[in-house]
Scaffold this motif. Structure first.
Motif, PDB file in Angstrom:
ATOM      1  N   ARG A   1      56.751  59.071  52.034  1.00  0.00           N
ATOM      2  CA  ARG A   1      55.800  60.115  52.465  1.00  0.00           C
ATOM      3  C   ARG A   1      55.393  61.078  51.347  1.00  0.00           C
ATOM      4  N   ASP A   2      55.196  60.531  50.133  1.00  0.00           N
ATOM      5  CA  ASP A   2      54.777  61.397  49.030  1.00  0.00           C
ATOM      6  C   ASP A   2      53.273  61.320  48.756  1.00  0.00           C
ATOM      7  N   GLY A   3      52.541  60.574  49.599  1.00  0.00           N
ATOM      8  CA  GLY A   3      51.099  60.478  49.428  1.00  0.00           C
ATOM      9  C   GLY A   3      50.658  59.406  48.452  1.00  0.00           C
ATOM     10  N   LEU A   4      51.624  58.665  47.907  1.00  0.00           N
ATOM     11  CA  LEU A   4      51.333  57.573  46.979  1.00  0.00           C
ATOM     12  C   LEU A   4      52.119  56.338  47.411  1.00  0.00           C
ATOM     13  N   ILE A   5      51.515  55.175  47.246  1.00  0.00           N
ATOM     14  CA  ILE A   5      52.262  53.935  47.460  1.00  0.00           C
ATOM     15  C   ILE A   5      52.737  53.485  46.086  1.00  0.00           C
ATOM     16  N   ASP A   6      54.044  53.376  45.930  1.00  0.00           N
ATOM     17  CA  ASP A   6      54.610  52.946  44.660  1.00  0.00           C
ATOM     18  C   ASP A   6      55.498  51.723  44.887  1.00  0.00           C
ATOM     19  N   VAL A   7      56.142  51.249  43.829  1.00  0.00           N
ATOM     20  CA  VAL A   7      56.967  50.044  43.897  1.00  0.00           C
ATOM     21  C   VAL A   7      58.072  50.182  44.944  1.00  0.00           C
ATOM     22  N   SER A   8      58.705  51.351  45.014  1.00  0.00           N
ATOM     23  CA  SER A   8      59.794  51.515  45.987  1.00  0.00           C
ATOM     24  C   SER A   8      59.260  51.432  47.423  1.00  0.00           C
ATOM     25  N   ASP A   9      58.064  51.969  47.666  1.00  0.00           N
ATOM     26  CA  ASP A   9      57.457  51.867  48.997  1.00  0.00           C
ATOM     27  C   ASP A   9      57.180  50.406  49.345  1.00  0.00           C
ATOM     28  N   LEU A  10      56.649  49.665  48.372  1.00  0.00           N
ATOM     29  CA  LEU A  10      56.349  48.250  48.615  1.00  0.00           C
ATOM     30  C   LEU A  10      57.623  47.444  48.865  1.00  0.00           C
ATOM     31  N   LYS A  11      58.680  47.754  48.107  1.00  0.00           N
ATOM     32  CA  LYS A  11      59.967  47.073  48.315  1.00  0.00           C
ATOM     33  C   LYS A  11      60.464  47.287  49.736  1.00  0.00           C
ATOM     34  N   GLU A  12      60.408  48.530  50.186  1.00  0.00           N
ATOM     35  CA  GLU A  12      60.870  48.873  51.527  1.00  0.00           C
ATOM     36  C   GLU A  12      60.037  48.151  52.589  1.00  0.00           C
ATOM     37  N   MET A  13      58.726  48.155  52.404  1.00  0.00           N
ATOM     38  CA  MET A  13      57.849  47.494  53.370  1.00  0.00           C
ATOM     39  C   MET A  13      58.157  45.999  53.430  1.00  0.00           C
ATOM     40  N   TYR A  14      58.245  45.375  52.244  1.00  0.00           N
ATOM     41  CA  TYR A  14      58.517  43.935  52.215  1.00  0.00           C
ATOM     42  C   TYR A  14      59.901  43.612  52.779  1.00  0.00           C
ATOM     43  N   SER A  15      60.890  44.474  52.545  1.00  0.00           N
ATOM     44  CA  SER A  15      62.224  44.189  53.082  1.00  0.00           C
ATOM     45  C   SER A  15      62.188  44.233  54.610  1.00  0.00           C
ATOM     46  N   ASN A  16      61.356  45.110  55.174  1.00  0.00           N
ATOM     47  CA  ASN A  16      61.187  45.143  56.626  1.00  0.00           C
ATOM     48  C   ASN A  16      60.535  43.866  57.150  1.00  0.00           C
ATOM     49  N   LEU A  17      59.785  43.187  56.274  1.00  0.00           N
ATOM     50  CA  LEU A  17      59.132  41.931  56.658  1.00  0.00           C
ATOM     51  C   LEU A  17      60.025  40.722  56.365  1.00  0.00           C
ATOM     52  N   GLY A  18      61.158  40.971  55.689  1.00  0.00           N
ATOM     53  CA  GLY A  18      62.120  39.898  55.453  1.00  0.00           C
ATOM     54  C   GLY A  18      62.021  39.209  54.110  1.00  0.00           C
ATOM     55  N   SER A  19      61.212  39.718  53.202  1.00  0.00           N
ATOM     56  CA  SER A  19      61.062  39.084  51.897  1.00  0.00           C
ATOM     57  C   SER A  19      60.656  40.142  50.882  1.00  0.00           C
ATOM     58  N   ILE A  20      61.282  40.138  49.718  1.00  0.00           N
ATOM     59  CA  ILE A  20      60.940  41.119  48.688  1.00  0.00           C
ATOM     60  C   ILE A  20      60.505  40.384  47.417  1.00  0.00           C
ATOM     61  N   PRO A  21      59.220  40.530  47.043  1.00  0.00           N
ATOM     62  CA  PRO A  21      58.780  39.950  45.767  1.00  0.00           C
ATOM     63  C   PRO A  21      59.470  40.657  44.606  1.00  0.00           C
ATOM     64  N   GLY A  22      59.443  40.044  43.432  1.00  0.00           N
ATOM     65  CA  GLY A  22      60.044  40.651  42.248  1.00  0.00           C
ATOM     66  C   GLY A  22      59.311  41.906  41.817  1.00  0.00           C
ATOM     67  N   ASP A  23      59.999  42.732  41.023  1.00  0.00           N
ATOM     68  CA  ASP A  23      59.417  43.994  40.544  1.00  0.00           C
ATOM     69  C   ASP A  23      58.100  43.781  39.807  1.00  0.00           C
ATOM     70  N   THR A  24      58.007  42.710  39.019  1.00  0.00           N
ATOM     71  CA  THR A  24      56.782  42.448  38.255  1.00  0.00           C
ATOM     72  C   THR A  24      55.590  42.277  39.183  1.00  0.00           C
ATOM     73  N   VAL A  25      55.781  41.555  40.269  1.00  0.00           N
ATOM     74  CA  VAL A  25      54.713  41.342  41.248  1.00  0.00           C
ATOM     75  C   VAL A  25      54.330  42.658  41.905  1.00  0.00           C
ATOM     76  N   LEU A  26      55.335  43.437  42.299  1.00  0.00           N
ATOM     77  CA  LEU A  26      55.075  44.721  42.950  1.00  0.00           C
ATOM     78  C   LEU A  26      54.379  45.691  41.993  1.00  0.00           C
ATOM     79  N   GLU A  27      54.811  45.709  40.741  1.00  0.00           N
ATOM     80  CA  GLU A  27      54.189  46.583  39.746  1.00  0.00           C
ATOM     81  C   GLU A  27      52.734  46.194  39.523  1.00  0.00           C
ATOM     82  N   SER A  28      52.440  44.892  39.511  1.00  0.00           N
ATOM     83  CA  SER A  28      51.051  44.468  39.319  1.00  0.00           C
ATOM     84  C   SER A  28      50.181  44.875  40.512  1.00  0.00           C
ATOM     85  N   MET A  29      50.770  44.913  41.709  1.00  0.00           N
ATOM     86  CA  MET A  29      50.025  45.382  42.883  1.00  0.00           C
ATOM     87  C   MET A  29      49.612  46.844  42.708  1.00  0.00           C
ATOM     88  N   VAL A  30      50.555  47.666  42.276  1.00  0.00           N
ATOM     89  CA  VAL A  30      50.282  49.088  42.096  1.00  0.00           C
ATOM     90  C   VAL A  30      49.273  49.296  40.971  1.00  0.00           C
TER      91      VAL A  30
END
Length: 166
Positions: A40-69
């Protein structure tokens, strides 16, 4: 000074996205953004994406998440940037690079131009065939010079990014 602030925040460049989307869709996008913004900091960052993906049952690697951001303007995915990224998808136009690559498929010599008659033939006979009226309308907007279509300029025009050349 206000121009400098607008440039740094990126608000001026992307604020027109707010006028493009219906209010109901804007509300749905805000809800989606809030669900992804886990901390809830007003930005979507790598940690937010990790949390979201873990709720979906799969976490892509940091490199993939960083490229999304990094796809976001200024590498910060705030709500305005989030809307900008999705507005292209919602408006039904492909990203600029995808459009350019589609034209390049018909540019065997990689010149940046497609002969006008060849382009007309492609439009009339491939995919969603253009009618004579649709081709006439397209040709009113197409950057044609010396019997050739400058598809890089055409893509810029399609995406609303045409610029005056010096």
């Amino acid at each position: 000074m206000s121009d400098d602030k607008e440039k740094k925040s990126g608000k001026k460049a992307t604020s027109n996205v707010f006028t493009k989307l219906p209010q109901k869709l804007m509300q749905e996008m805000k809800e989606a953004f809030t669900m992804i913004d886990q901390n809830r900091d007003g930005l979507i960052d790598v940690s937010d994406l990790k949390e979201m993906y873990s709720n979906l049952g799969s976490i892509p690697g940091d490199t993939v998440l960083e490229s999304m951001v990094k796809e976001a303007p200024g590498n910060q995915l705030n709500f305005t940037a989030f809307l900008s990224i999705f507005s292209d998808k919602l408006s039904g136009t492909d990203p600029e690079e995808t459009l350019r690559q589609a034209f390049q498929m018909f540019d065997a010599d990689n010149t940046g131009y497609i002969p006008e008659e060849y382009m007309k033939d492609l439009l009339e006979n491939m995919g969603d065939n253009f009618s004579k009226d649709e081709i006439r309308q397209t040709w009113k907007e197409a950057p044609i010079s010396g019997g050739k279509v400058d598809y890089n300029a055409f893509v810029a025009k399609i995406k609303g990014k045409e610029q005056e050349e010096a």
